[in-house]
Structures are given as C-alpha cells and as structure tokens.
Design a protein around this motif. Structure first.
Motif, PDB file in Angstrom:
ATOM      1  N   SER A   4       0.847  -1.194   0.000  1.00 19.48           N
ATOM      2  CA  SER A   4       0.000   0.000   0.000  1.00 19.48           C
ATOM      3  C   SER A   4       0.881   1.243   0.000  1.00 19.48           C
ATOM      4  O   SER A   4       1.874   1.326   0.719  1.00 19.48           O
ATOM      5  N   PHE A   6       1.078   5.333   0.579  1.00 20.09           N
ATOM      6  CA  PHE A   6       0.389   6.405   1.294  1.00 20.09           C
ATOM      7  C   PHE A   6       1.331   7.597   1.420  1.00 20.09           C
ATOM      8  O   PHE A   6       2.487   7.447   1.825  1.00 20.09           O
ATOM      9  N   ILE A  77      -2.497  10.828   9.228  1.00 21.85           N
ATOM     10  CA  ILE A  77      -1.888   9.500   9.409  1.00 21.85           C
ATOM     11  C   ILE A  77      -2.706   8.657  10.383  1.00 21.85           C
ATOM     12  O   ILE A  77      -2.942   7.461  10.159  1.00 21.85           O
ATOM     13  N   LYS A  78      -3.186   9.300  11.437  1.00 21.04           N
ATOM     14  CA  LYS A  78      -3.999   8.598  12.437  1.00 21.04           C
ATOM     15  C   LYS A  78      -5.299   8.087  11.815  1.00 21.04           C
ATOM     16  O   LYS A  78      -5.701   6.940  12.038  1.00 21.04           O
ATOM     17  N   HIS A  79      -5.956   8.928  11.014  1.00 20.09           N
ATOM     18  CA  HIS A  79      -7.190   8.507  10.351  1.00 20.09           C
ATOM     19  C   HIS A  79      -6.909   7.379   9.356  1.00 20.09           C
ATOM     20  O   HIS A  79      -7.692   6.429   9.248  1.00 20.09           O
ATOM     21  N   TYR A  80      -5.816   7.496   8.638  1.00 16.86           N
ATOM     22  CA  TYR A  80      -5.458   6.458   7.663  1.00 16.86           C
ATOM     23  C   TYR A  80      -5.244   5.109   8.349  1.00 16.86           C
ATOM     24  O   TYR A  80      -5.749   4.078   7.886  1.00 16.86           O
ATOM     25  N   GLN A  81      -4.528   5.115   9.447  1.00 19.97           N
ATOM     26  CA  GLN A  81      -4.259   3.868  10.166  1.00 19.97           C
ATOM     27  C   GLN A  81      -5.543   3.254  10.715  1.00 19.97           C
ATOM     28  O   GLN A  81      -5.738   2.035  10.656  1.00 19.97           O
ATOM     29  N   ARG A  82      -6.432   4.110  11.249  1.00 16.40           N
ATOM     30  CA  ARG A  82      -7.679   3.599  11.812  1.00 16.40           C
ATOM     31  C   ARG A  82      -8.573   2.996  10.729  1.00 16.40           C
ATOM     32  O   ARG A  82      -9.141   1.907  10.912  1.00 16.40           O
ATOM     33  N   SER A  84      -7.583   1.877   7.797  1.00 15.66           N
ATOM     34  CA  SER A  84      -6.899   0.694   7.251  1.00 15.66           C
ATOM     35  C   SER A  84      -7.127  -0.533   8.116  1.00 15.66           C
ATOM     36  O   SER A  84      -7.209  -1.657   7.610  1.00 15.66           O
ATOM     37  N   ASP A  85      -7.229  -0.345   9.419  1.00 15.39           N
ATOM     38  CA  ASP A  85      -7.474  -1.459  10.338  1.00 15.39           C
ATOM     39  C   ASP A  85      -8.883  -2.015  10.176  1.00 15.39           C
ATOM     40  O   ASP A  85      -9.136  -3.179  10.499  1.00 15.39           O
ATOM     41  N   ARG A  86      -9.794  -1.175   9.667  1.00 14.01           N
ATOM     42  CA  ARG A  86     -11.199  -1.561   9.577  1.00 14.01           C
ATOM     43  C   ARG A  86     -11.633  -1.964   8.177  1.00 14.01           C
ATOM     44  O   ARG A  86     -12.489  -2.829   8.011  1.00 14.01           O
ATOM     45  N   VAL A  95      -9.934   9.052   3.629  1.00 14.96           N
ATOM     46  CA  VAL A  95      -9.068   9.617   4.668  1.00 14.96           C
ATOM     47  C   VAL A  95      -9.284  11.117   4.802  1.00 14.96           C
ATOM     48  O   VAL A  95      -9.365  11.656   5.909  1.00 14.96           O
TER      49      VAL A  95
END
Length: 261
Positions: A4, A6, A77-82, A84-86, A95
């Motif tokens: 991925s 980003f 970055i925080k929104h992207y990680q959250r 991506s986890d879901r 994002v």
C-alpha cells in the motif's frame, strides 16, 4: 500482496495569491487515488519552500506554520491507520473526509438521504420541481419505515448495507405497502442513487447495490384496433374538433395520413 502506498504533502496554491499571500493546500495520495483539501492557513509566498513542502527559515511565522502542518499530517496519518485497520480498501477521499469530520463512521443511510433531499430542495424552481422533491422525500420515508419495521432501529450505518438490503426493501414495498412494480422501481432508484453518491464521494468503500437491477415493467401503450378506429370515425362527437384531435394524437404514425371528414 501488493504494498500500500500512502503519502501526504503540502503545497502553496499560487492561483489564489492575493497581495503576495498564498493559501496552503494538502494532498493525500493512497494507492493511486488522490484527494486535496484546504489547510485553512495562508503564508507569504516568499516564505514557502516548494521543494521541502513546508515554510522555509527559522522565523517565528515559519515555525508556527510548520507546527500546524505537522499536526495536520499527524491527524491524517492517524485517520489512515484507523480506517486501514477496519477496511480492506482505503481511498484518499475516505481519509480526507475522516480528517474533515465527514468520515464513513459519521455517515448513516437516512442522514445521507436527508442531505440529498436538502440539496434537491435548493434546486426546486431552477432545474427541479417540487413534485420531484416530494417523490424523493416519499422514498426517504419508505426507507425509514422499512428500517424501523425490518431492523427495529431508527437508522443504520452506510457500512452495514449489503446487497440484500435493497432486495428486502423492494419486497417490503410489495408486501407491506402494496405498491405497483413501477413505483417500487422508482423508490429503489432513489435509494440506489443515494448510496451510489456516498460511494463516489468516498464515504463508503464500495457500492453494495451496484449489481442490483429491477425492471419498472411499465406496460407499453397499445394502439387502437382497426375496428375501434372505425367506431370512432363513425361516432358523432358533441365537440367535434376537440375529440378529433384527441383521437388523432393516439393513433400510430402510419394512420396520420388518413383523410378525416
């Protein structure tokens, strides 16, 4: 599995320059998808480092600007990680919307329907009619009643929608509302349109209704038989010209050349 990609970067929008001041924009790139947004801050053009994507120098103004941009990047970055986890599939639009408080976790079906209704209402009298608005609002209310009856809830997340939802909705309109097929088709198309726009705007990762098709099954107008035409031709109408026009307009084109007495 493909890796991925980003990336977040910032740039000065030179086309919006006013008296040497330029607005700073952000750009999110994820797996080939791109989404831009305003950072809601401005900077003197000469202070912007285009190659470094940040304010240049160590002045107080430059340090404060870079602190703001670092904070924005950290949030993204925080929104992207959250997300991506879901979600299995993440777009730049998703994002960006999450960063701006419009992420999918905040969107529900009826809320999206209400937004579309409000947008259509603004166009009434311009390129839309009040009748069209009322038809869409009626479809929205049918969906609300269906969710209440079928799911025992007042609303539901867009992420919960499955292909079965719209199929069950169509069945509900048939069995519980006794609607005709053409009306069921119309209500399903309003629902499908709301979800399609949500997907297009990045609020949901997929369109669960993309493969759903239903025919309006509208019966085509039948032409008069030759015997029926003869009956009309020999009938004495009280308002001759009016009925003659109405009859003529219902005939097939091949009969428009008939000489009428």
């Amino acid at each position: 599995m493909s890796r991925s990609t980003f990336k977040v970067l910032f740039y000065a929008n030179g086309s919006k320059e006013k008296k040497g001041i330029v607005p700073i924009m952000g750009r999110v790139t994820i797996n080939g998808t791109v989404s831009q947004f305003s950072c809601k801050c401005n900077i003197p053009k000469e202070l912007w480092d285009a190659k470094g994507n940040k304010a240049k120098g160590k002045s107080k103004e430059a340090r404060e600007m870079n602190l703001v941009l670092d904070n924005i990047k950290a949030q993204i970055i925080k929104h992207y990680q959250r997300i991506s986890d879901r979600e299995a599939y993440v777009t730049a639009e998703m994002v960006r919307n999450a960063y701006q408080g419009m992420g999918s976790e905040y969107e529900t079906l009826l809320k999206a329907f209400d937004k579309d209704c409000a947008n259509l209402m603004k166009r009434v009298g311009k390129d839309r009619t009040m009748g069209t608005y009322k038809v869409m609002l009626r479809a929205r209310n049918y969906v609300a009643a269906f969710i209440k009856a079928f799911y025992k809830r007042n609303d539901m997340s867009m992420l919960e929608l499955t292909p079965d939802f719209i199929k069950e909705f169509a069945a509900y309109l048939t069995t519980e509302r006794n609607l005709k097929n053409a009306t069921i088709w119309l209500n399903c198309m309003w629902l499908k349109g709301v979800v399609m726009r949500a997907h297009y705007n990045g609020l949901i990762p997929r369109n669960p209704f993309a493969q759903f098709h239903i025919s309006p099954n509208v019966k085509e107008r039948e032409y008069l038989t030759e015997d029926e035409i003869k009956v009309i031709m020999t009938h004495e109408f009280e308002i001759h010209r009016l009925h003659l026009f109405e009859t003529y307009s219902c005939l097939p084109a091949s009969l428009h050349s008939v000489s009428w007495i």
